[in-house]
Design a protein around this motif. Structure first.
Motif, short mmCIF file in Angstrom:
data_model
loop_
_atom_site.label_atom_id
_atom_site.label_comp_id
_atom_site.label_asym_id
_atom_site.label_seq_id
_atom_site.Cartn_x
_atom_site.Cartn_y
_atom_site.Cartn_z
N ARG A 86 0.80 -1.23 0.00
CA ARG A 86 0.00 0.00 0.00
C ARG A 86 0.83 1.27 0.00
NH1 ARG A 86 -3.84 -0.91 4.85
NH2 ARG A 86 -4.38 1.26 4.48
N PRO A 87 1.76 1.46 0.95
CA PRO A 87 2.58 2.69 0.88
C PRO A 87 3.46 2.73 -0.35
CG PRO A 87 3.36 1.21 2.63
CD PRO A 87 2.05 0.67 2.16
N ALA A 88 3.92 1.56 -0.81
CA ALA A 88 4.77 1.52 -2.00
C ALA A 88 4.01 1.98 -3.24
CB ALA A 88 5.30 0.10 -2.20
N PHE A 89 2.72 1.65 -3.33
CA PHE A 89 1.89 2.12 -4.44
C PHE A 89 1.82 3.64 -4.45
CE2 PHE A 89 -0.07 -2.09 -5.32
CZ PHE A 89 -0.11 -2.01 -6.71
N PHE A 90 1.69 4.25 -3.27
CA PHE A 90 1.63 5.71 -3.19
C PHE A 90 2.94 6.33 -3.67
CE2 PHE A 90 -1.67 4.98 0.22
CZ PHE A 90 -2.71 5.58 -0.48
N LYS A 106 3.24 13.70 -12.83
CA LYS A 106 3.71 15.08 -12.78
C LYS A 106 3.09 15.75 -11.56
CE LYS A 106 4.07 15.52 -17.82
NZ LYS A 106 3.57 16.22 -19.02
N PRO A 107 3.80 16.70 -10.94
CA PRO A 107 3.26 17.35 -9.73
C PRO A 107 1.85 17.89 -9.90
CG PRO A 107 5.54 17.97 -10.05
CD PRO A 107 5.15 17.18 -11.27
N ALA A 144 -3.11 13.34 -1.63
CA ALA A 144 -2.20 14.29 -2.28
C ALA A 144 -1.43 15.12 -1.25
CB ALA A 144 -3.00 15.22 -3.21
N PHE A 145 -2.11 15.53 -0.17
CA PHE A 145 -1.43 16.29 0.88
C PHE A 145 -0.32 15.45 1.51
CE2 PHE A 145 -0.85 17.28 5.37
CZ PHE A 145 -0.51 18.62 5.31
N ALA A 146 -0.62 14.17 1.77
CA ALA A 146 0.37 13.28 2.37
C ALA A 146 1.58 13.12 1.46
CB ALA A 146 -0.26 11.91 2.67
N LEU A 147 1.35 12.97 0.14
CA LEU A 147 2.46 12.84 -0.80
C LEU A 147 3.30 14.12 -0.86
CD1 LEU A 147 0.86 10.91 -3.81
CD2 LEU A 147 2.76 10.14 -2.38
N ASP A 148 2.63 15.27 -0.85
CA ASP A 148 3.37 16.54 -0.85
C ASP A 148 4.21 16.67 0.41
OD1 ASP A 148 2.31 17.25 -3.26
OD2 ASP A 148 0.82 18.64 -2.46
N GLY A 196 8.51 6.65 1.69
CA GLY A 196 7.98 5.39 2.19
C GLY A 196 7.56 5.47 3.65
N ASP A 197 8.39 6.14 4.45
CA ASP A 197 8.09 6.31 5.87
C ASP A 197 6.79 7.10 6.04
OD1 ASP A 197 8.53 6.26 8.66
OD2 ASP A 197 9.53 8.22 8.59
N TYR A 198 6.66 8.18 5.31
CA TYR A 198 5.46 9.02 5.40
C TYR A 198 4.21 8.26 4.95
CZ TYR A 198 7.43 13.57 6.70
OH TYR A 198 7.99 14.62 7.39
N MET A 199 4.32 7.59 3.79
CA MET A 199 3.14 6.92 3.26
C MET A 199 2.82 5.65 4.04
SD MET A 199 2.46 9.25 1.28
CE MET A 199 0.85 8.58 0.89
N GLY A 200 3.82 5.07 4.71
CA GLY A 200 3.56 3.95 5.60
C GLY A 200 2.68 4.37 6.76
N PHE A 201 2.99 5.51 7.37
CA PHE A 201 2.17 6.02 8.47
C PHE A 201 0.78 6.40 7.97
CE2 PHE A 201 6.02 6.45 11.02
CZ PHE A 201 5.54 6.18 12.29
N TYR A 202 0.73 6.93 6.73
CA TYR A 202 -0.57 7.29 6.14
C TYR A 202 -1.45 6.04 6.02
CZ TYR A 202 -3.98 8.87 2.67
OH TYR A 202 -5.15 9.16 2.02
N SER A 203 -0.89 4.96 5.49
CA SER A 203 -1.65 3.71 5.35
C SER A 203 -2.04 3.14 6.71
CB SER A 203 -0.82 2.68 4.57
OG SER A 203 -0.52 3.15 3.28
N MET A 204 -1.16 3.29 7.69
CA MET A 204 -1.43 2.77 9.03
C MET A 204 -2.63 3.48 9.67
SD MET A 204 2.47 2.38 10.46
CE MET A 204 1.99 2.02 12.15
N SER A 205 -2.83 4.75 9.33
CA SER A 205 -3.95 5.49 9.92
C SER A 205 -5.28 4.85 9.56
CB SER A 205 -3.92 6.96 9.49
OG SER A 205 -4.22 7.10 8.11
#
Length: 408
Positions: A123-127, A135-136, A330-334, A342-351
Motif C-alpha cells: 500500500r505505501p509503495a503504491f503511493f 507530474k506534480p 495528495a497532501f500526504a504525498l506533498d 515510504g516512511d510518510y506513506m507507511g504512516f498514512y496507510s497505518m492510519s
C-alpha cells in the motif's frame, strides 16, 4: 450529451502511461480480492467458527494490515517501491494458495495475519510509485484514477466471488485470488520495470530528512484522518445494520444503496476533482469540506425517520469521500517530500488500518449500549473533532509557510 462525455474523457488527459499501467495492475489485483468480502461467511459456513472466533480472526486481519503498512513504508525507502510492490504481489499470490489448507482456529489467525501483512506492505509503495510516475500538477487526479480502479475492482469482486463459490466452492476463491495477484505482478514486470518506466517526478533527496513521526503537523493530520476513517467505515458495518433493523430494508435494497456509492464515485469523482483543482482551495481545505459532509450524513439520520433520508445520507457521505480521500492522499504525498516518502506513506496507510481496527468494533458496541441515534450523534461529534484538528493543521501550515518566507 456528447459534450459532457468528451469533458469526462478530458479529465483523464495528461496522465502518464505508467499511471495507466499502475491502474490496470490495481484493477486486476482488486478484482481478485474475492476472499475478503466472503471471509466471515467462509469462516462461519465452511470452517464452522463461532462469532467470537470470527471476531478474533478479523482482529488478526486488522493487526496484519497495520504491521504490513509499517513494514511496506520502511522497505520502500530501503529497497525501492518497485521491489516492494512486486514482492508483495507475488508472495500474496502464493499465500492465498497456502492459506486455504489451514482449518484450525490458531492456524487461521496466524495465516491470515501473515497474508494481510504481506499484502498490505504494497500500500505505501503504491503511493510512492504513483508519486514517481505523476507530474506534480497531475498527482491528485492520478490518485483519483487509482481510486476508480480500486472501486471498480471491489465492485466486481463480490459478483465474481459469488459465482465462484457456487461453481467451485470457497477453494476457488483462494486459487483465483492467488492467480490474479501473480498476473498483476507479471504485468508489472513487463510494463513498470525500472529499465522501462519513466520516473517523471523524481524524489527530492534532502539532507537530514524529517522522519514522519517527528513531523508534528503531519502526525496531527493523520490523527484527524484516522478519525475520518473511524466514522467512514461505519458505512460498511453498522450502517447496513441500521438500514435493516430500523428502516426494515431488504438485503437487495441495502446492496443497491451500497452499490450507489461505487457508481457515483466512478461517474463523478474525476470531473469533481478536476474542477476543485482549478479553484484556489487548498488540499487541506478540501479535506475539511469532505469531512464536514461526511459528518452531516450521520446527523441527517437522526433528524427524521423518513426512509428516503438514507439515500440522501449515502449521497452526501459519498461526496465527502470523493473530496477527502484524493486530496488527503495528495497532501500526504506533498508532505512526504520533507523526509523519506515510504516512511510518510507507511504512516498514512497505518492510519486507515487503525481506523478499521477501532471503528467497526466501537461502532457495534456503542449501538448495542446506547442505540443507533446516539451512535450517529457520536459519529457527528467525532467528525467535529476531526474538523477542528484539520483547522489547526491548516493554521500551522500557514505559520510554517510564513516562517519559510522570512528565511528567504
Amino acid at each position: 450529451m456528447k459534450k459532457l462525455f468528451l469533458n469526462y474523457i478530458d479529465t483523464f488527459s495528461g496522465l502518464s502511461k505508467e499511471v495507466w499501467w499502475l491502474a490496470l495492475i490495481t484493477l486486476i489485483n482488486r478484482m481478485g480480492a474475492m476472499v475478503i468480502p466472503f471471509l466471515s461467511l467462509y469462516l462461519s459456513d465452511d470452517l464452522c467458527f463461532t462469532l467470537q472466533e470470527i471476531g478474533w480472526v478479523m482482529s488478526c486481519y486488522g493487526l496484519g494490515s497495520l504491521l504490513g503498512a509499517w513494514i511496506g513504508g520502511k522497505l520502500s525507502d530501503r529497497i525501492g517501491y518497485y521491489k516492494v510492490i512486486l514482492g508483495s504481489l507475488l508472495l500474496t499470490g502464493i499465500s492465498f494458495f497456502v492459506v486455504q489448507y489451514f482449518s484450525s482456529f490458531l492456524s487461521i489467525c496466524i495465516s491470515f495475519f501473515i497474508l494481510i501483512t504481506v499484502a498490505d506492505a504494497a500500500r505505501p509503495a503504491f503511493f510512492v510509485a504513483l508519486s514517481a510516475y505523476s507530474k506534480p500538477e497531475n498527482k491528485t487526479r492520478s490518485l483519483t484514477f487509482i481510486r476508480l480502479a480500486i472501486n471498480l475492482g471491489f465492485s466486481m469482486a463480490p459478483a465474481l466471488g459469488g459465482f465462484l463459490i457456487v461453481t467451485l466452492g470457497y477453494s476457488g476463491l483462494f486459487w483465483v485470488d492467488g492467480i490474479t495477484c501473480i498476473i498483476a505482478g507479471l504485468i508489472m514486470i513487463k510494463t513498470l520495470h525500472p529499465k522501462k518506466a519513466r520516473v517523471i517526478d523524481k524524489e527530492i533527496v534532502i539532507e537530514n530528512p524529517t522522519p514522519a513521526a517527528s513531523d508534528g503537523i503531519y502526525m496531527l493530520f493523520l490523527i484527524a484522518l484516522t478519525l475520518f476513517g473511524f466514522i467512514f467505515v461505519q458505512y460498511f458495518s453498522t450502517i447496513p445494520l441500521y438500514y435493516k433493523e430500523v428502516h426494515f430494508l431488504s438485503e437487495k435494497s441495502i446492496g443497491l444503496i451500497l452499490a450507489m456509492n461505487g457508481i457515483l464515485i466512478f461517474i463523478f469523482e474525476m470531473p469533481l476533482i478536476a474542477y476543485l483543482e482549478s479553484t484556489s482551495l487548498s488540499k487541506i481545505k478540501n479535506v475539511i469540506h469532505g469531512f464536514i459532509l461526511t459528518g452531516i450524513s450521520f446527523l441527517l439520520l437522526v433528524i427524521t425517520p423518513w426512509a428516503g433520508i438514507v439515500i440522501i445520507g449515502m449521497i452526501i457521505a459519498t461526496l465527502g469521500e470523493m473530496i477527502s480521500f484524493p486530496f488527503g492522499n495528495a497532501f500526504a504525498l506533498d508532505r512526504s517530500k520533507k523526509g523519506k516518502q515510504g516512511d510518510y506513506m507507511g504512516f498514512y496507510s497505518m492510519s486507515f488500518s487503525l481506523a478499521h481496527i477501532l471503528g467497526h468494533n466501537t461502532g457495534m458496541q456503542f449501538i448495542n449500549n446506547y442505540g443507533y441515534n446516539n451512535a450517529w450523534l457520536f459519529m457527528g461529534s467525532i467528525a467535529a473533532l476531526g474538523t477542528l484538528l484539520l483547522f489547526i493543521v491548516k493554521y500551522k501550515i500557514g505559520k510554517e509557510k510564513t516562517a519559510l518566507l522570512k528565511k528567504t
